[in-house]
Design an enzyme around this catalytic site. Structure first.
Site, PDB file in Angstrom:
ATOM      1  N   PHE A  98      23.714  47.704  -1.463  1.00  0.00           N
ATOM      2  CA  PHE A  98      23.439  46.297  -1.731  1.00  0.00           C
ATOM      3  C   PHE A  98      22.957  46.138  -3.181  1.00  0.00           C
ATOM      4  O   PHE A  98      22.189  46.948  -3.679  1.00  0.00           O
ATOM      5  CB  PHE A  98      22.392  45.771  -0.744  1.00  0.00           C
ATOM      6  N   ASP A 115      16.182  51.271   3.324  1.00  0.00           N
ATOM      7  CA  ASP A 115      16.282  49.820   3.413  1.00  0.00           C
ATOM      8  C   ASP A 115      16.826  49.495   4.807  1.00  0.00           C
ATOM      9  O   ASP A 115      17.972  49.829   5.125  1.00  0.00           O
ATOM     10  CB  ASP A 115      17.215  49.278   2.322  1.00  0.00           C
ATOM     11  N   TYR A 169      14.570  37.848   7.603  1.00  0.00           N
ATOM     12  CA  TYR A 169      15.298  36.600   7.865  1.00  0.00           C
ATOM     13  C   TYR A 169      16.645  36.826   8.526  1.00  0.00           C
ATOM     14  O   TYR A 169      17.372  35.863   8.765  1.00  0.00           O
ATOM     15  CB  TYR A 169      15.455  35.770   6.590  1.00  0.00           C
ATOM     16  N   LYS A 170      16.979  38.073   8.817  1.00  0.00           N
ATOM     17  CA  LYS A 170      18.231  38.346   9.522  1.00  0.00           C
ATOM     18  C   LYS A 170      17.946  38.395  11.028  1.00  0.00           C
ATOM     19  O   LYS A 170      17.671  37.385  11.649  1.00  0.00           O
ATOM     20  CB  LYS A 170      18.821  39.655   9.002  1.00  0.00           C
ATOM     21  N   ARG A 192      32.797  39.072   7.019  1.00  0.00           N
ATOM     22  CA  ARG A 192      31.788  39.802   7.788  1.00  0.00           C
ATOM     23  C   ARG A 192      31.341  38.943   8.959  1.00  0.00           C
ATOM     24  O   ARG A 192      30.997  37.775   8.781  1.00  0.00           O
ATOM     25  CB  ARG A 192      30.606  40.115   6.864  1.00  0.00           C
TER      26      ARG A 192
END
Lengths: 409, 409
Positions: free
Chosen positions: B127, B208, B233-234, B382
């Site tokens: 990422f 991560d 927040y996922k 995705r």
């Protein structure tokens, strides 16, 4: 001086900003809230805005809301803070992270712009975060720290003057970090004069505006300030731990390298390319995903400040501190209190600090009686007077109860 | 395989976690939300909690609320995340700042514990924030960066194996930073095996967990992980830009020096002494004033994950991705799509990625038809499947609409 509660209420009745108090959620308790410089009160609009955010933008818009406004919030709210509070044109301010993280980034960036100079200047008794971070950044960049004596160091000085700063500047000075209003004494530093003094020595200045933003007119652009940071949960009423702001003067932007390059600081956030290419404006100070709940709370708080206007806020802040100083002189000094704030309103912010014996115990007793101040080491009581919400009657009541507590003990 | 919408609905009817969906605020639009791995949906409890926070704790308690709970939130919510999601005993996790800022701190801290070693390892296609920060920290500490090939680098590999890592480790390796679940391919790395491999070389690992926390059982303590960070927040449903977490293994805590020492990381926050003395536990990773609105939102989101339990969440996540893979193979591959996610559920998280021609245009068309996925460079769609809220019917509908869009184009 208002020598009676009735007279204080007359001042409130004549206050042109009185109507703003109704736009905040304020209950019966405490009877005198004198800590708006630690945590401002909640605007009514903030709760409505949070509800809308959750029910409409988050629940309904879901991920789509990032492309219909959320991604722009750090710069949009930053520009609002810049225009309404900081005297900063657009593109130079973002709201994000905490004051500590922003100060860290600003100090690194400023030191990077003055490579080759080996010294960072910080006030010996500045707010802890500012001192800790100045030392940490100096160590990380191989600089040495030079401490300015005072303010609030017990030596009788309440603040740092341009002459104090001039006395420590050398050809090695890279960066000077200072608070605009001292967190204990309330001393208001000469931002324009000190900035000019620092620049004459070829150094850069980073101002911490946490205790002045919203109560003192600030002109960052006009004064040629290099960097500034500050929090939003005091006089800007954005709520506990709301995100902070960081300002970078336009002339520095292209060369600024901040130490925490995350995806939201990139020129194109969603390009996700191999190498980091920073945004051309103040967004390059961003790192991670923006905190949307906090950002809308900042926006609502700052809108009220903008509506009142800094000139009126400053005038009321001076009137509030003037009353507090007069009552302190009349009632508290005879009981052993010592005013640690300048008596000249031109060189103080919107809080006053009184040193009394056993200040922690006195603070506890005040809170038990419905008067909420702040305790600060060593043995100081700090009274914060927030012009949007604090009434003259609260000032009178707060000092009256302090008088009663000190008389009893 | 569910070959009809009716069969997908039968899977929903039999889903033991189906009741959790009612505890979220979910409207009619979109018809299929397949991006819970970018932004989870809002729990009903979060809005109630935010209202209580503003009306009771902020408006009523004012500054007093810092001493009746707020100051403890970073560690209290961190411990909840640790116990419910990370397999971490108390005192090692705090919730604060963003993932980017926490990763920056963790990388600095880890490198500091391996002074003398000159190399930092990062995956070439991890990422963006992770890559940018790895390079920045390496530069700031005088380390060189060694890149691991893949994942998702177009060479056909979807993830990084323990053998891949072993191949680049040397006596100079200080730190390896890796994502547990790859943000594009969904590949689930062997956290235990890679951690052991890194340790055999005398290096430290920073994980991560952004794309695995809440959908894959994680045992940081049992695996001997050194540092971990991730967002909330996922799959933890804490809201846009909510604060992130950082974990530091207990054995490292006493020696850990993080680069942004602010006042909330101090042993005694309000002592405000001359020198910084860090807290003995994970609070030493804190910097500025905690973001209270964000912290309570994290607490509410994680409570739902804790209530469902990671084993049930993992089982449903696997069933959801299994259906998505089957439908992709049946409908999308024949239309030119290429599954870029492992077909073995044991080595994937809770999202799948499909490469299709003109994926950005296809994504826009899907959104126009009420199906919300994520577009990711280069030319990938995705589909994130959040086990607390995503239904089998949504998966079926999403792939059915994708089939229609691809058939038309």
């Amino acid at each position: 001086m208002a020598t009676s509660l009735e007279q204080a209420r007359e001042l409130d009745a004549a206050d042109p900003l009185a109507g703003f108090r109704e736009r905040f959620a304020i209950g019966e308790d405490p009877v005198a809230y004198l800590d708006g410089n630690s945590l401002g009160r909640p605007p009514q609009a903030t709760l409505d805005r949070l509800r809308e955010l959750v029910e409409v933008e988050w629940s309904g818009g879901l991920i789509r809301s990032w492309s219909t406004g959320w991604a722009e919030l750090p710069l949009r709210v930053g520009d609002l803070v810049g225009a309404s509070v900081l005297g900063a044109a657009a593109g130079q301010t973002v709201v994000a992270d905490s004051t500590s993280v922003n100060l860290y980034k600003a100090l690194h960036a400023a030191a990077g712009l003055r490579g080759g100079r080996g010294e960072l200047v910080v006030a010996q008794a500045d707010f802890p975060t500012d001192r800790y971070l100045a030392k940490a950044v100096a160590e990380q960049r191989g600089l040495s720290v030079r401490e300015l004596p005072g303010p609030g160091n017990g030596a009788g000085t309440e603040g740092v003057s341009a002459d104090d700063v001039a006395a420590v500047l050398t050809e090695s000075t890279a960066v000077v970090v200072l608070s605009h209003v001292d967190y204990r004494s309330g001393y208001l530093a000469d931002l324009a004069g000190i900035t000019a003094t620092v620049h004459r020595a070829g150094a850069l200045v980073v101002w911490d505006l946490s205790h002045s933003a919203g109560v003192v007119p600030i002109e960052l652009d006009a004064c040629g300030v290099d960097f500034a940071v500050g929090c939003t949960y005091k006089y800007l009423n954005a709520g506990p731990g709301a995100p902070a702001y960081v300002y970078v003067a336009r002339r520095h932007l292209a060369a600024v390298e901040q130490p925490v390059p995350g995806w939201f600081g990139a020129e194109d956030v969603f390009a996700m390319g191999a190498d980091y290419a920073p945004a051309p404006d103040a967004r390059r100070m961003l790192s991670g995903t923006p905190n949307v709940l906090g950002l809308v709370a900042v926006e609502e708080g700052v809108r009220l400040v903008a509506g009142a206007g800094l000139d009126r806020l400053r005038a009321k802040a001076c009137a509030l501190t003037e009353l507090a100083v007069e009552l302190t002189d009349a009632w508290i000094v005879p009981l052993g209190g010592d005013l640690r704030t300048p008596r000249d309103p031109d060189v103080r912010g919107a809080h006053i600090t009184v040193e009394v014996p056993d200040a922690q115990a006195v603070t506890n007793e005040l809170i038990a009686r419905g008067v909420v101040p702040d305790y600060r080491n060593p043995s100081m009581i700090r009274l914060g007077l927030s012009p949007l919400t604090t009434t003259f009657a609260e000032v009178w009541t707060g000092l009256d109860v302090l008088r009663a507590v000190l008389s009893k003990s």
